[in-house]
Design an enzyme around this catalytic site. Structure first.
Site, PDB file in Angstrom:
ATOM      1  N   SER A 144       0.753  -1.227   0.088  1.00  0.00           N
ATOM      2  CA  SER A 144      -0.093   0.044   0.016  1.00  0.00           C
ATOM      3  C   SER A 144       0.933   1.171   0.060  1.00  0.00           C
ATOM      4  O   SER A 144       2.032   1.130   0.538  1.00  0.00           O
ATOM      5  CB  SER A 144      -0.876   0.047   1.107  1.00  0.00           C
ATOM      6  N   TYR A 157      -1.261  -0.459  10.344  1.00  0.00           N
ATOM      7  CA  TYR A 157      -1.405  -0.683   8.781  1.00  0.00           C
ATOM      8  C   TYR A 157      -0.034  -0.480   8.167  1.00  0.00           C
ATOM      9  O   TYR A 157       0.699  -1.102   7.485  1.00  0.00           O
ATOM     10  CB  TYR A 157      -2.475  -0.277   8.164  1.00  0.00           C
TER      11      TYR A 157
END
Length: 252
Positions: A144, A157
């Site tokens: 990501s 995350y």
């Protein structure tokens, strides 16, 4: 793209969004595709849509955080199609309650680690022996832009996504001489079903304003990059982290 016809690929997290788009693109290029998803019925629906269009695919339930489940999907690829050449490890999630370092519960970190790091580790352990039997293959991991974005509002995350980059470089370094390539895709804001469901129109408009492009991403944009890395056209790319984000982050 060159070299995909007849190859066998697994797409983990292929029931919706980027994974489903990648499964369809690989099948369109002539690959046999095994689609895994925690929602097994979603995986089955994508596989059925591929078969109805003349492609070759099966779908099944996959719990990416389970070594047994990862072993089972690899076994299904071998038993159904004769081997394994490509594994797109596309699992992500666990962002609920993920806030700044002083307020993020350790349980949230544990969940994020299981989904965003452990699953890719287990995928690699299951897939690599079969790829080595074939003389090589392509491991492609979805990370990501959050891994390098420096967000003040989220800690677990980005941490657990960063670990994927180290994993890919390890696999590339360890097995490159045996024909295995390992690379990472870092998507920017991609308008998947989940994103459309959870992000407000205001957020999407603000995200578009921050991108030096005419639009935000679509799942097919990431699928194209993954398919290139899986193909013979991407044969000289190994151990790399590619940011596919419309220019939202411009990195060496």
């Amino acid at each position: 793209m060159r070299g995909l016809k007849g190859k066998v690929g697994i797409v983990a997290g292929g029931g919706r969004g980027i994974g489903a788009a990648t499964a369809r693109r690989l099948a369109a290029e002539g690959a046999h595709v095994v689609i895994g998803d925690l929602q097994g019925d979603w995986a089955g629906e994508v596989a059925e849509s591929i078969r109805s269009g003349g492609g070759s695919a099966i779908g099944m339930m996959l719990d990416g955080t389970s070594a047994d489940s990862q072993a089972a999907i690899v076994a299904a690829a071998v038993e159904t199609f004769g081997g394994l050449d490509i594994y797109h490890s596309n699992l992500a999630g666990g962002t609920g309650g993920d806030i700044d370092i002083l307020n993020c519960p350790v349980e949230v970190l544990d969940t994020s680690f299981a989904i965003n790091t452990k699953s890719h580790f287990l995928a690699s352990q299951a897939a690599l022996p079969r790829m080595l039997e074939r003389g090589g293959g392509a491991m492609i991991y979805t990370s990501s832009g959050a891994a390098s974005g420096g967000a003040a509002w989220q800690v677990a995350y980005p941490m657990t996504k960063n670990a994927i980059h180290a994993l890919a470089r390890h696999v590339a370094s360890k097995f490159g001489k045996q024909g295995v390539r390992a690379n990472v895709i870092c998507p920017g804001v991609v308008l998947t079903e989940a994103v459309k469901q959870h992000l407000t129109d205001e957020y999407v408009e603000r995200a578009l304003g921050a991108v030096p492009h005419t639009r935000l991403g679509q799942p097919d944009d990431i699928a194209a990059a993954v398919t290139f890395l899986a193909s013979d056209d991407g044969a000289w790319v190994n151990g790399q982290v590619w940011h596919v984000n419309g220019g939202a982050q411009m990195r060496d």
